[in-house]
Design a protein around this motif. Structure first.
Motif, short mmCIF file in Angstrom:
data_model
loop_
_atom_site.label_atom_id
_atom_site.label_comp_id
_atom_site.label_asym_id
_atom_site.label_seq_id
_atom_site.Cartn_x
_atom_site.Cartn_y
_atom_site.Cartn_z
N ILE A 131 -16.86 26.07 -16.14
CA ILE A 131 -17.91 26.25 -14.95
C ILE A 131 -18.74 24.86 -14.70
O ILE A 131 -19.27 24.46 -15.69
N GLU A 132 -18.62 24.32 -13.39
CA GLU A 132 -19.12 22.86 -13.22
C GLU A 132 -20.30 23.25 -12.58
O GLU A 132 -21.17 22.34 -12.78
N ASP A 133 -20.50 24.45 -11.80
CA ASP A 133 -21.85 24.72 -10.95
C ASP A 133 -21.50 26.16 -10.65
O ASP A 133 -20.62 26.78 -10.77
N HIS A 134 -22.84 26.71 -10.08
CA HIS A 134 -22.65 27.91 -9.40
C HIS A 134 -23.29 28.03 -8.17
O HIS A 134 -24.08 27.26 -7.84
N ILE A 135 -22.80 29.21 -7.46
CA ILE A 135 -23.83 29.43 -6.14
C ILE A 135 -24.24 31.03 -6.19
O ILE A 135 -23.68 32.06 -6.83
N ASN A 136 -25.74 31.01 -6.15
CA ASN A 136 -26.32 32.15 -6.32
C ASN A 136 -27.05 32.88 -5.12
O ASN A 136 -28.12 32.72 -4.82
N PHE A 137 -26.17 33.17 -4.04
CA PHE A 137 -26.73 33.51 -2.84
C PHE A 137 -27.54 34.87 -2.71
O PHE A 137 -28.28 35.38 -2.08
N HIS A 138 -27.28 35.45 -4.00
CA HIS A 138 -28.35 36.69 -4.43
C HIS A 138 -29.60 36.26 -4.41
O HIS A 138 -30.34 36.86 -3.85
N GLY A 139 -29.76 35.21 -4.95
CA GLY A 139 -31.04 34.43 -4.68
C GLY A 139 -32.29 34.50 -5.83
O GLY A 139 -33.19 33.77 -6.11
N ALA A 140 -32.28 36.05 -6.49
CA ALA A 140 -33.19 36.25 -7.66
C ALA A 140 -32.77 35.28 -8.74
O ALA A 140 -31.90 34.87 -9.27
N SER A 141 -34.11 35.33 -9.50
CA SER A 141 -34.00 34.39 -10.77
C SER A 141 -34.44 35.06 -11.96
O SER A 141 -35.67 35.88 -11.84
N PRO A 142 -33.88 34.96 -13.30
CA PRO A 142 -34.56 35.45 -14.37
C PRO A 142 -35.72 35.21 -14.86
O PRO A 142 -36.50 35.69 -15.36
N PRO A 170 -41.12 24.51 -17.56
CA PRO A 170 -42.15 24.61 -16.45
C PRO A 170 -41.78 25.62 -15.39
O PRO A 170 -40.60 25.99 -15.24
N ARG A 171 -42.89 25.85 -14.49
CA ARG A 171 -42.54 26.81 -13.27
C ARG A 171 -41.31 26.37 -12.60
O ARG A 171 -40.49 27.23 -12.25
N PHE A 172 -41.27 25.23 -11.94
CA PHE A 172 -40.10 24.62 -11.31
C PHE A 172 -39.18 23.80 -12.12
O PHE A 172 -39.87 22.90 -12.82
N PHE A 173 -38.16 23.96 -12.25
CA PHE A 173 -37.19 23.45 -13.23
C PHE A 173 -35.85 22.70 -12.60
O PHE A 173 -35.42 23.44 -11.59
N ASP A 174 -35.33 21.68 -13.08
CA ASP A 174 -33.94 21.32 -12.46
C ASP A 174 -32.77 22.14 -12.91
O ASP A 174 -33.00 22.69 -13.87
N THR A 175 -31.84 21.94 -12.06
CA THR A 175 -30.51 22.82 -12.45
C THR A 175 -29.29 21.87 -12.56
O THR A 175 -28.30 22.35 -12.49
N ASP A 176 -29.54 20.64 -12.34
CA ASP A 176 -28.36 19.79 -12.11
C ASP A 176 -27.54 19.44 -13.45
O ASP A 176 -26.45 19.21 -13.45
N GLU A 177 -27.95 19.79 -14.58
CA GLU A 177 -27.53 19.59 -15.78
C GLU A 177 -27.42 20.98 -16.56
O GLU A 177 -27.35 21.25 -17.67
N MET A 178 -27.40 22.14 -15.74
CA MET A 178 -27.60 23.64 -16.11
C MET A 178 -26.12 23.87 -16.90
O MET A 178 -26.20 24.05 -18.11
N SER A 226 -34.29 24.21 -21.40
CA SER A 226 -33.62 23.07 -21.70
C SER A 226 -32.70 23.23 -23.08
O SER A 226 -32.47 22.62 -23.91
N LEU A 227 -32.06 24.37 -22.68
CA LEU A 227 -30.88 24.80 -23.88
C LEU A 227 -29.37 24.25 -23.15
O LEU A 227 -28.97 24.96 -22.09
#
Ligand code: HPA
Length: 278
Positions: A131-142, A153-161, A228-229
């Motif tokens: 998996i290189e990346d994902h699309i989550n159009f369901h929209g919700a977040s854990p 932090p409250r807002f966090f990056d996903t580019d290295e997820m 950051s795991l």
């Protein structure tokens, strides 16, 4: 209702730490058809989810529902044999538990596997997708709700997820094992289920850039990005997604079991090789 604060997760982790001889370096979450890796764990300590304070319990028949701690390819690992899905009725916040508990146990690398439907017409059942990346159009977040700042932090990056170094390692492992003909790198589309996609949805997913579609993993990946795991995600194509079959119209639920078993073997080879080279 009990608040999902830091103490909520530490109660789960502290219980597990009281039962195991050392902290695991690697955490694995095994999806459908991939449970056999747990059987290869040496000097296994098996702990059912039901014994772990505050931990959800798996309701899917094909998922074992236990932690297996022990040695795999020379590393001390925590394996979750059986995972939790939104379609089982959990709230999104509950789905943050596995990765947050891994983090508290001291895990440095998470490896997450799933079964998925192939949307990309060049894929076949039994193929593995890094998996290189994902699309989550369901929209919700854990991570929705009060931010648990001890994790991130409250807002966090996903580019290295889906961590670049781990994706590279997985592709190198596939190359070393001579599996590249059946291994791809692609985009996972999150579909909450439990019904399979409609044909129109699969066409839309393809147009949006999805290569495979499935009902898990994004909750783990988002939780891992928040704390950051580093994470590696691997999808096993159990079937062509609805309407994507080359041999006529097969329903998505008709899994070619021999392809699934071959694919699970490929996935296991890659995971073992990755763990050896971490
Ligand atoms: N769609 C969604 N999830 C899946 C599929 C599918 O076709 N196959 C296995 N998990």
């Amino acid at each position: 209702m009990r608040e999902y604060d830091y103490a909520f997760y530490t109660e789960s982790a502290d219980y597990l730490l009281s039962r195991i001889p050392r902290r695991p370096e690697v955490g694995l979450i095994l999806g459908t058809a991939l449970g056999s890796l747990a059987e290869g764990v040496e000097e296994a300590v098996v702990i059912p989810y039901a014994e772990v304070p505050n931990f959800p319990v798996s309701t899917v028949d094909s998922h074992a529902g236990c932690f297996v701690f022990g040695t795999l390819e020379g590393k001390y690992v925590a394996v979750m044999s059986g995972r939790f899905h939104y379609y089982e009725g959990y709230e999104f916040r509950q789905l943050s538990a596995p990765i947050r508990v891994f983090k508290l146990l001291g895990v440095k690398t998470a490896i997450v596997t799933n079964a998925a439907g192939a949307v990309n017409l060049s894929y076949e059942p039994g193929d593995v997708m890094v998996i290189e990346d994902h699309i989550n159009f369901h929209g919700a977040s854990p991570t929705r709700g009060p931010n648990v700042k001890e994790f991130g932090p409250r807002f966090f990056d996903t580019d290295e997820m889906y961590t670049t170094a781990l994706r590279t390692l997985a592709l190198e492992s596939a190359e070393r094992r001579g599996l590249m003909e059946h291994v791809h790198e692609g985009v996972y589309f999150y579909y909450p289920g439990p019904q399979f996609e409609t044909k129109a949805e699969v066409r839309a997913i393809r147009n949006m850039g999805g290569d495979a579609t499935g009902m898990s993993t994004v909750t783990d990946a988002l939780t891992a990005a928040h704390c950051s795991l580093p994470l590696l995600g691997l999808s096993l194509m159990t079937n062509m997604a609805t309407g994507a079959s080359k041999s006529g119209e097969r329903p998505a639920s008709e899994f070619d079991m021999s392809a699934v078993e071959t694919g699970a073997g490929r996935m296991e080879e890659i995971i073992r090789d990755v763990i050896r080279h971490l």
